[in-house]
Scaffold this motif. Structure first.
Motif, mmCIF file in Angstrom:
data_model
loop_
_atom_site.group_PDB
_atom_site.id
_atom_site.type_symbol
_atom_site.label_atom_id
_atom_site.label_comp_id
_atom_site.label_asym_id
_atom_site.label_seq_id
_atom_site.Cartn_x
_atom_site.Cartn_y
_atom_site.Cartn_z
ATOM 1 N N PRO A 104 36.863 34.305 35.950
ATOM 2 C CA PRO A 104 35.435 33.752 35.856
ATOM 3 C C PRO A 104 35.730 32.211 36.426
ATOM 4 O O PRO A 104 36.642 31.520 35.687
ATOM 5 C CB PRO A 104 34.764 33.935 34.733
ATOM 6 C CG PRO A 104 35.310 34.897 33.746
ATOM 7 C CD PRO A 104 37.078 34.923 34.475
ATOM 8 N N GLY A 105 35.034 31.420 37.043
ATOM 9 C CA GLY A 105 35.024 30.127 37.510
ATOM 10 C C GLY A 105 36.504 29.901 38.525
ATOM 11 O O GLY A 105 36.968 28.867 38.685
ATOM 12 N N LEU B 197 39.593 30.373 37.197
ATOM 13 C CA LEU B 197 40.254 30.208 36.311
ATOM 14 C C LEU B 197 41.294 31.346 36.020
ATOM 15 O O LEU B 197 41.097 32.389 36.111
ATOM 16 C CB LEU B 197 39.755 29.671 35.069
ATOM 17 C CG LEU B 197 38.553 28.554 35.218
ATOM 18 C CD1 LEU B 197 37.954 28.137 33.782
ATOM 19 C CD2 LEU B 197 39.288 27.191 35.788
ATOM 20 N N SER C 205 41.129 28.255 44.254
ATOM 21 C CA SER C 205 40.889 27.433 43.031
ATOM 22 C C SER C 205 41.919 26.568 42.741
ATOM 23 O O SER C 205 41.816 25.624 42.072
ATOM 24 C CB SER C 205 40.351 28.216 41.931
ATOM 25 O OG SER C 205 41.560 28.911 41.194
ATOM 26 N N SER D 225 30.754 19.194 44.333
ATOM 27 C CA SER D 225 31.416 20.248 43.125
ATOM 28 C C SER D 225 32.636 20.747 43.529
ATOM 29 O O SER D 225 32.966 21.082 44.587
ATOM 30 C CB SER D 225 30.539 21.763 43.252
ATOM 31 O OG SER D 225 29.038 21.393 43.603
ATOM 32 N N TYR E 257 35.800 22.957 42.287
ATOM 33 C CA TYR E 257 36.360 24.424 41.629
ATOM 34 C C TYR E 257 37.644 24.328 40.947
ATOM 35 O O TYR E 257 38.447 23.583 41.165
ATOM 36 C CB TYR E 257 35.932 25.394 42.474
ATOM 37 C CG TYR E 257 34.879 25.389 43.309
ATOM 38 C CD1 TYR E 257 33.579 25.823 42.729
ATOM 39 C CD2 TYR E 257 34.671 24.917 44.692
ATOM 40 C CE1 TYR E 257 32.281 25.760 43.218
ATOM 41 C CE2 TYR E 257 33.287 24.941 45.224
ATOM 42 C CZ TYR E 257 32.209 25.155 44.645
ATOM 43 O OH TYR E 257 30.962 25.100 45.445
ATOM 44 N N ARG F 79 40.111 21.863 35.345
ATOM 45 C CA ARG F 79 39.780 20.360 35.372
ATOM 46 C C ARG F 79 41.088 19.680 35.435
ATOM 47 O O ARG F 79 40.971 18.478 36.004
ATOM 48 C CB ARG F 79 39.120 19.997 34.137
ATOM 49 C CG ARG F 79 37.669 20.480 34.090
ATOM 50 C CD ARG F 79 36.725 19.991 35.138
ATOM 51 N NE ARG F 79 36.101 20.967 36.139
ATOM 52 C CZ ARG F 79 35.751 20.451 37.312
ATOM 53 N NH1 ARG F 79 35.221 19.181 37.597
ATOM 54 N NH2 ARG F 79 35.317 21.291 38.272
ATOM 55 N N SER G 184 35.305 35.189 42.421
ATOM 56 C CA SER G 184 35.547 35.040 41.074
ATOM 57 C C SER G 184 35.072 33.456 40.672
ATOM 58 O O SER G 184 34.785 33.182 39.657
ATOM 59 C CB SER G 184 37.062 34.744 40.666
ATOM 60 O OG SER G 184 37.546 36.141 40.953
ATOM 61 N N GLN G 185 35.439 32.772 41.894
ATOM 62 C CA GLN G 185 35.111 31.133 41.934
ATOM 63 C C GLN G 185 33.579 30.828 41.762
ATOM 64 O O GLN G 185 32.862 29.760 41.563
ATOM 65 C CB GLN G 185 35.938 30.517 42.856
ATOM 66 C CG GLN G 185 35.861 29.101 42.836
ATOM 67 C CD GLN G 185 36.590 28.524 44.040
ATOM 68 O OE1 GLN G 185 37.709 28.022 43.804
ATOM 69 N NE2 GLN G 185 36.074 28.309 45.165
ATOM 70 N N GLY G 186 32.878 31.916 42.645
ATOM 71 C CA GLY G 186 31.182 31.641 42.651
ATOM 72 C C GLY G 186 30.881 31.376 44.051
ATOM 73 O O GLY G 186 29.866 30.778 44.214
#
Ligand SMILES: Cc1ncc(COP(=O)(O)O)c(C=O)c1O
Length: 381
Positions: free
Chosen positions: A120-121, A123, A150, A293, A295, A298, A344-346
């Motif tokens: 998810p995200g 990651l 990502s 935004s 992705y 961080r 997965s990253q949206g």
């Protein structure tokens, strides 16, 4: 021009790559193992030296375990199709490129079962998720080392340990990491490593390779002339000939050798530090900008040298076009041949804009790119 599409293909290439390719066409035109005298010896030496340089880079003692291919796509197909049989189960991730997801989708129709570990995200999954996904029929764990969407870097040491403990081979897609992140094949590393020559190794397109651990029984993807055992109509069993049919791309391999030696001389640890610094700068310049935004992870240390982002509701294609037309900055927008990773990253609904660096990218270039994106974001309201 500021070129920030190195995750697609590196530009510029390492100094000397183009010259080595031209010299090869002019002076070493024969086929290794096929042509007589100096005409065949030159190409054979070029192929030998490039294979040796790759083995040295990845810390593996036997260069014949490194198969030279047309790139990561061929290497991944060779590994997946050469190893998996109907009834086998494979564990993979939600971050894979089409070079893994498409062969797997094809193999699923032939009775191979697939578990996709969630990311998810965009990651990295927790390493334990791979252990939990294992079944008695699991024949392979196939993971991307770092997502080309990502940027997330997966914990290779931990995943390798889980694979070794379960006695399941591990295939790693190192397309985004070879040359940019230290990789060691020795001491419990992956059993299969697919890499490309035209990204972090700073070589020409149409080059790459696959490391195959000698303990594995991998079937060739293609059979034909190898310049060895030419009296026989059976494919040789010797490595690497077993997997290298057809006249090799010697000019490409010559260029790749120059790229690999450049990377080795500069040092992968040094390249990693340089690229992490650039990405850290980009993240801190853009992290708090309204309308932008970003992705993926961080922290720059948890990524490779790329950042995917979107600006408000602006179509990523428009952002990419404005960056190129108004600022002379080359990026890549869209889906980056990786729908699983965008899902997965949206961002499967719209894609993203990707900026990616190389060992030759400068802080000033990153500064200018960040300024351009801030301006586009400001005008996007
Ligand atoms: C993660 C990943 N895997 C595979 C590939 C395919 O590499 P090649 O161009 O060498 O076939 C790429 C290149 O875009 C990639 O980024």
């Amino acid at each position: 021009m500021i070129y920030l599409d190195n995750a697609a293909t590196a530009y510029p290439k390492a100094p000397g790559v183009a010259q080595a390719m031209a010299d090869c066409i002019e002076h070493a035109a024969g086929g290794p193992g096929r042509s007589f005298g100096a005409f065949g010896e030159g190409p054979a030496r070029i192929v030998f030296e490039t294979r040796q340089a790759l083995a040295d880079l990845f810390g593996w003692p036997d260069p014949t375990d490194i198969v030279l291919t047309s790139g990561a796509t061929y290497s991944l197909n060779l590994a997946l199709q050469g190893l998996l049989r109907p009834g086998d189960h494979v564990v993979t991730t939600g971050l894979e490129h089409n070079a893994v997801s498409r062969p797997l989708t094809h193999l699923r129709a032939q009775g191979i079962q697939i578990t996709r570990v969630a990311c998810p995200g965009g990651l990295s999954p927790e390493p334990g998720a791979f252990r939990e996904a294992l079944r008695s029929t699991t024949r392979l764990i196939a993971v991307v080392h770092a997502s080309n969407v990502s940027g997330a870097l997966l914990p290779l040491t931990e995943i390798s340990a889980i694979a070794r403990e379960a006695d399941v081979p591990l295939l790693v897609d190192a397309s985004q990491t070879a040359g940019g992140v230290p990789i060691s094949l020795a001491d419990g590393g992956p059993h299969l490593l697919a890499f490309t020559g035209h990204k972090g190794l700073l070589g020409p397109p149409g080059t790459g390779g696959l490391f195959i651990d000698p303990s594995l029984d991998v079937q060739p993807l293609c059979r034909g002339g190898t310049g060895s055992r030419s009296f026989s109509d059976e494919q040789p069993t010797d490595r690497p000939d077993r997997f290298e049919s057809g006249t090799p791309n010697v000019p490409g391999i010559a260029g790749l050798g120059v790229g690999v030696r450049f990377v080795a001389q500069r040092g992968v640890t040094d390249i990693r530090a340089h690229e992490t610094r650039l990405i850290d700068r980009l993240l801190s310049e853009l992290g708090a900008v309204p309308n932008v935004s970003i992705y993926g992870p961080r922290a720059a240390e948890e990524r490779v040298g790329l950042v995917s982002l979107n600006v408000g509701d602006v179509d990523p294609a428009e952002v990419g076009l404005r960056l190129e037309r108004e600022y002379g900055i080359i990026t890549r927008c869209g889906f980056h041949c990786a729908p699983w990773a965008h899902e997965s990253q949206g961002t499967l609904d719209r894609g993203a804009v990707r900026l990616s660096v190389s060992p030759l990218t400068t802080e000033e270039e990153i500064e200018q790119a960040a300024r351009a994106i801030r301006e586009i974001a400001a005008h996007a309201g």
